[in-house]
Design a protein around this motif. Structure first.
Motif, PDB file in Angstrom:
ATOM      1  N   VAL A 157       0.841  -1.200   0.000  1.00  0.00           N
ATOM      2  CA  VAL A 157       0.000   0.000   0.000  1.00  0.00           C
ATOM      3  C   VAL A 157       0.877   1.251   0.000  1.00  0.00           C
ATOM      4  CG1 VAL A 157      -1.712   1.314   1.327  1.00  0.00           C
ATOM      5  CG2 VAL A 157      -1.864  -1.189   1.212  1.00  0.00           C
ATOM      6  N   ASP A 158       0.468   2.242  -0.779  1.00  0.00           N
ATOM      7  CA  ASP A 158       1.185   3.520  -0.843  1.00  0.00           C
ATOM      8  C   ASP A 158       0.807   4.352   0.378  1.00  0.00           C
ATOM      9  OD1 ASP A 158       2.432   5.887  -1.472  1.00  0.00           O
ATOM     10  OD2 ASP A 158       1.156   6.361  -3.199  1.00  0.00           O
ATOM     11  N   VAL A 159       1.648   4.318   1.405  1.00  0.00           N
ATOM     12  CA  VAL A 159       1.369   5.046   2.636  1.00  0.00           C
ATOM     13  C   VAL A 159       2.665   5.591   3.206  1.00  0.00           C
ATOM     14  CG1 VAL A 159       1.494   2.910   4.020  1.00  0.00           C
ATOM     15  CG2 VAL A 159       0.315   4.931   4.934  1.00  0.00           C
ATOM     16  N   GLU A 160       2.601   6.797   3.707  1.00  0.00           N
ATOM     17  CA  GLU A 160       3.729   7.409   4.403  1.00  0.00           C
ATOM     18  C   GLU A 160       3.212   8.089   5.662  1.00  0.00           C
ATOM     19  OE1 GLU A 160       6.847   7.084   3.821  1.00  0.00           O
ATOM     20  OE2 GLU A 160       6.711   6.098   1.868  1.00  0.00           O
ATOM     21  N   ILE A 161       4.093   8.294   6.617  1.00  0.00           N
ATOM     22  CA  ILE A 161       3.735   9.019   7.829  1.00  0.00           C
ATOM     23  C   ILE A 161       4.295  10.427   7.719  1.00  0.00           C
ATOM     24  CG2 ILE A 161       3.978   9.132  10.330  1.00  0.00           C
ATOM     25  CD1 ILE A 161       4.098   6.112  10.364  1.00  0.00           C
ATOM     26  N   VAL A 162       3.412  11.384   7.687  1.00  0.00           N
ATOM     27  CA  VAL A 162       3.781  12.786   7.522  1.00  0.00           C
ATOM     28  C   VAL A 162       3.894  13.420   8.899  1.00  0.00           C
ATOM     29  CG1 VAL A 162       3.113  15.007   6.557  1.00  0.00           C
ATOM     30  CG2 VAL A 162       2.630  12.887   5.289  1.00  0.00           C
ATOM     31  N   ALA A 163       5.035  14.039   9.183  1.00  0.00           N
ATOM     32  CA  ALA A 163       5.257  14.661  10.490  1.00  0.00           C
ATOM     33  C   ALA A 163       4.165  15.670  10.799  1.00  0.00           C
ATOM     34  CB  ALA A 163       6.625  15.338  10.518  1.00  0.00           C
ATOM     35  N   GLY A 164       3.629  15.596  11.995  1.00  0.00           N
ATOM     36  CA  GLY A 164       2.594  16.518  12.421  1.00  0.00           C
ATOM     37  C   GLY A 164       1.207  16.191  11.918  1.00  0.00           C
ATOM     38  N   LYS A 165       1.091  15.161  11.090  1.00  0.00           N
ATOM     39  CA  LYS A 165      -0.218  14.809  10.538  1.00  0.00           C
ATOM     40  C   LYS A 165      -0.567  13.353  10.784  1.00  0.00           C
ATOM     41  CE  LYS A 165      -3.092  15.260   6.408  1.00  0.00           C
ATOM     42  NZ  LYS A 165      -3.167  15.739   4.995  1.00  0.00           N
ATOM     43  N   GLY A 166       0.365  12.448  10.508  1.00  0.00           N
ATOM     44  CA  GLY A 166       0.106  11.018  10.677  1.00  0.00           C
ATOM     45  C   GLY A 166       0.124  10.300   9.350  1.00  0.00           C
ATOM     46  N   PRO A 167      -0.454   9.083   9.307  1.00  0.00           N
ATOM     47  CA  PRO A 167      -0.447   8.299   8.065  1.00  0.00           C
ATOM     48  C   PRO A 167      -1.247   8.980   6.954  1.00  0.00           C
ATOM     49  CG  PRO A 167      -0.953   6.914   9.973  1.00  0.00           C
ATOM     50  CD  PRO A 167      -1.042   8.339  10.432  1.00  0.00           C
ATOM     51  N   VAL A 168      -0.639   9.044   5.774  1.00  0.00           N
ATOM     52  CA  VAL A 168      -1.311   9.607   4.605  1.00  0.00           C
ATOM     53  C   VAL A 168      -1.201   8.590   3.473  1.00  0.00           C
ATOM     54  CG1 VAL A 168      -1.333  11.452   2.884  1.00  0.00           C
ATOM     55  CG2 VAL A 168      -0.838  11.976   5.288  1.00  0.00           C
ATOM     56  N   LEU A 169      -2.347   8.255   2.891  1.00  0.00           N
ATOM     57  CA  LEU A 169      -2.408   7.263   1.817  1.00  0.00           C
ATOM     58  C   LEU A 169      -2.290   7.924   0.450  1.00  0.00           C
ATOM     59  CD1 LEU A 169      -2.867   4.253   2.690  1.00  0.00           C
ATOM     60  CD2 LEU A 169      -3.745   5.911   4.332  1.00  0.00           C
ATOM     61  N   GLY A 170      -1.623   7.242  -0.477  1.00  0.00           N
ATOM     62  CA  GLY A 170      -1.514   7.765  -1.829  1.00  0.00           C
ATOM     63  C   GLY A 170      -2.859   7.823  -2.526  1.00  0.00           C
ATOM     64  N   LYS A 171      -3.771   6.911  -2.161  1.00  0.00           N
ATOM     65  CA  LYS A 171      -5.098   6.873  -2.776  1.00  0.00           C
ATOM     66  C   LYS A 171      -6.110   6.412  -1.740  1.00  0.00           C
ATOM     67  CE  LYS A 171      -7.815   4.464  -6.311  1.00  0.00           C
ATOM     68  NZ  LYS A 171      -7.812   3.396  -7.363  1.00  0.00           N
ATOM     69  N   ALA A 172      -7.179   7.151  -1.579  1.00  0.00           N
ATOM     70  CA  ALA A 172      -8.241   6.751  -0.664  1.00  0.00           C
ATOM     71  C   ALA A 172      -9.063   5.618  -1.281  1.00  0.00           C
ATOM     72  CB  ALA A 172      -9.147   7.938  -0.353  1.00  0.00           C
ATOM     73  N   VAL A 173      -9.506   4.708  -0.434  1.00  0.00           N
ATOM     74  CA  VAL A 173     -10.307   3.564  -0.872  1.00  0.00           C
ATOM     75  C   VAL A 173     -11.770   3.895  -0.596  1.00  0.00           C
ATOM     76  CG1 VAL A 173     -10.727   1.088  -0.562  1.00  0.00           C
ATOM     77  CG2 VAL A 173      -8.402   2.006  -0.348  1.00  0.00           C
ATOM     78  N   ARG A 174     -12.498   4.361  -1.627  1.00  0.00           N
ATOM     79  CA  ARG A 174     -13.840   4.903  -1.405  1.00  0.00           C
ATOM     80  C   ARG A 174     -14.963   4.091  -2.053  1.00  0.00           C
ATOM     81  NH1 ARG A 174     -13.112  10.537  -0.210  1.00  0.00           N
ATOM     82  NH2 ARG A 174     -11.517  10.542   1.427  1.00  0.00           N
ATOM     83  N   THR A 175     -14.630   3.207  -3.008  1.00  0.00           N
ATOM     84  CA  THR A 175     -15.655   2.489  -3.754  1.00  0.00           C
ATOM     85  C   THR A 175     -15.381   0.989  -3.716  1.00  0.00           C
ATOM     86  OG1 THR A 175     -14.442   2.509  -5.847  1.00  0.00           O
ATOM     87  CG2 THR A 175     -15.812   4.451  -5.344  1.00  0.00           C
ATOM     88  N   ALA A 176     -16.374   0.213  -4.189  1.00  0.00           N
ATOM     89  CA  ALA A 176     -16.201  -1.232  -4.277  1.00  0.00           C
ATOM     90  C   ALA A 176     -15.046  -1.585  -5.203  1.00  0.00           C
ATOM     91  CB  ALA A 176     -17.497  -1.887  -4.759  1.00  0.00           C
ATOM     92  N   THR A 177     -14.877  -0.795  -6.265  1.00  0.00           N
ATOM     93  CA  THR A 177     -13.753  -1.035  -7.175  1.00  0.00           C
ATOM     94  C   THR A 177     -12.428  -0.787  -6.483  1.00  0.00           C
ATOM     95  OG1 THR A 177     -15.105  -0.393  -9.077  1.00  0.00           O
ATOM     96  CG2 THR A 177     -12.721  -0.338  -9.370  1.00  0.00           C
ATOM     97  N   ASP A 178     -12.369   0.270  -5.698  1.00  0.00           N
ATOM     98  CA  ASP A 178     -11.152   0.558  -4.932  1.00  0.00           C
ATOM     99  C   ASP A 178     -10.835  -0.584  -3.969  1.00  0.00           C
ATOM    100  OD1 ASP A 178     -10.941   3.046  -6.158  1.00  0.00           O
ATOM    101  OD2 ASP A 178     -11.976   4.097  -4.533  1.00  0.00           O
ATOM    102  N   VAL A 179     -11.880  -1.098  -3.330  1.00  0.00           N
ATOM    103  CA  VAL A 179     -11.674  -2.204  -2.380  1.00  0.00           C
ATOM    104  C   VAL A 179     -11.156  -3.431  -3.104  1.00  0.00           C
ATOM    105  CG1 VAL A 179     -12.847  -3.818  -0.825  1.00  0.00           C
ATOM    106  CG2 VAL A 179     -13.396  -1.380  -0.732  1.00  0.00           C
TER     107      VAL A 179
END
Length: 408
Positions: free
Chosen positions: A101-123
């Motif tokens: 999964v495309d994920v990084e931890i951004v200082a002062g914010k927390g985990p940030v995903l490269g792409k949000a999983v919002r639909t059945a296709t995304d899942v």
């Protein structure tokens, strides 16, 4: 997962007896020990100057995947505070990163995903990533745990992982959120896709937790940071089954130990052997209304946040469940007499439960004075574990005066 018990290797700290009789493990098993064990969520990391010095120039996830660095960070608070357990330094998104999964931890914010999983296709796209690849990808985690356990000796290490809902919330929101509205919408709008997502996150995080225990962790804690956003009905229907599936990756792990007469009050106990499972703790933030359901997933111990007192949590759990918690992190910056009175109150309320491990009701704030944590540990240890307010108060007064001289 296996339905039959799988014995831990004989060299494991629990199986070898190294940590099996520790205060922490006995308390997690429901035995009230002579001294209440204490450790702190997020004790490893941001509040310690030695951590900040070590982390200079290293990104969070890189630190988590460097066995030598992760081990050293885990050990730092144990050396400094003399807590009764180490909590493995890592992050709940580490297995997401390792599975692809495309994920990084951004200082002062927390985990940030490269792409949000919002639909059945995304899942469908996300769940095409095979969790089984983690069995080899988690090697740096296993190495870090093994290094840490070798240094800790008789002090148990707690492994940890994020609960499926918290991981799913990050995935669907694309990062931190105050209300997790997109996750809760997907839950109801696409229930089949939601079920696939939760099954996948349970498999991913469960493997992460299992790897830590097999490598030497003596207990496991499942964090559900965002479950407090859910109603009891939604938690029970859409979340609890996945949380149960996650801890099933550890639930089958067991070890054999000699029964200890001093704890079991059994004259023949010193010649007996008992089969025990690895203790599992389940903690959530803002989950006072969910405590019984969270215990119902198969956890041995329930962690309680700072929003409800421990005696009320004990009542809601029927008086039969070991508790962990629940000092308010905000109190750590209060004057010592205020913090001291609060901690003693938490200890007294914790005595209503079968057993109690003192902890915070959430993580250590980053600006906490480390000396306060050390002094708090001293207070708890001197207060004892017996159900006597007078004993606790007397010991606390002694610790307060000694600590005042020693630390100013």
């Amino acid at each position: 997962m296996n339905t039959e018990s799988v014995n831990l290797d004989a060299s494991h700290p629990l199986a070898s007896g190294l940590t099996a009789d520790s205060r922490l493990i006995r308390a997690y098993q429901g035995t009230r020990t002579d001294v209440t064990p204490v450790w702190f969520m997020r004790q490893a990391g941001r509040s310690l100057p030695e951590y900040r010095e070590l982390r200079v120039g290293t990104r969070m996830l890189d630190a988590c995947l460097d066995p030598e660095m992760a081990s050293e960070i885990t050990l730092q608070p144990v050396r400094r505070h003399h807590v009764d357990a180490g909590i493995f330094f890592s992050d709940i998104v580490v297995p997401l990163k390792l599975v692809g999964v495309d994920v990084e931890i951004v200082a002062g914010k927390g985990p940030v995903l490269g792409k949000a999983v919002r639909t059945a296709t995304d899942v469908a796209e996300l769940t095409s990533l095979d969790p089984a690849t983690l069995d080899s990808a988690l090697a740096p985690i296993s190495q870090a745990v093994a290094r840490t356990v070798a240094e800790l000796g008789a002090t148990p290490l707690i492994g940890f992982a994020g609960a499926p809902f918290t991981l799913a919330a990050y995935l669907v929101e694309g990062g931190p959120s105050k209300d997790h509205i997109h996750a809760r919408t997907l839950m109801h709008a696409e229930p089949e896709a939601w079920a696939r997502l939760m099954e996948w996150t349970a498999n991913v995080t469960g493997r992460f937790l299992r790897a830590q225990v097999l490598a030497g962790a003596s207990a496991a804690q499942l964090f559900d940071s965002w479950a407090g956003a859910l109603s009891l009905a939604d938690y029970a229907k859409y979340v609890a089954p996945a949380s149960a599936a996650a801890i099933a990756h550890v639930r089958d792990l067991s070890y054999t130990e000699r029964a200890y007469a001093e704890y079991r009050q059994d004259e023949a106990a010193d010649t007996e052997s008992v089969n025990r499972s690895v203790p599992i703790v389940h903690f959530g933030v803002g989950t006072g209304e969910l405590l019984a359901a969270m215990h119902g997933i198969g956890a041995d111990v329930v962690g309680v946040d700072y929003r409800i007192p421990l005696d009320e949590a004990n009542r809601r759990l029927g008086g039969t469940v070991p508790l962990q918690g629940n000092v308010d992190p905000a109190m750590l910056a209060a004057p010592w007499p205020v913090l001291e009175a609060h901690v003693l109150d938490v200890l007294e309320r914790g005595r209503t439960a079968p057993s109690h491990v003192l902890n915070l009701g959430h993580g250590v704030p980053p600006d906490t004075d480390p000396d306060v944590l050390t002094r708090l540990v001293d207070l708890v240890h001197e207060a004892g574990g017996a159900a006597s307010g007078d004993t606790a108060s007397g010991a606390a007064a002694s610790v307060g005066s000694v600590a005042g001289v020693a630390r100013g």
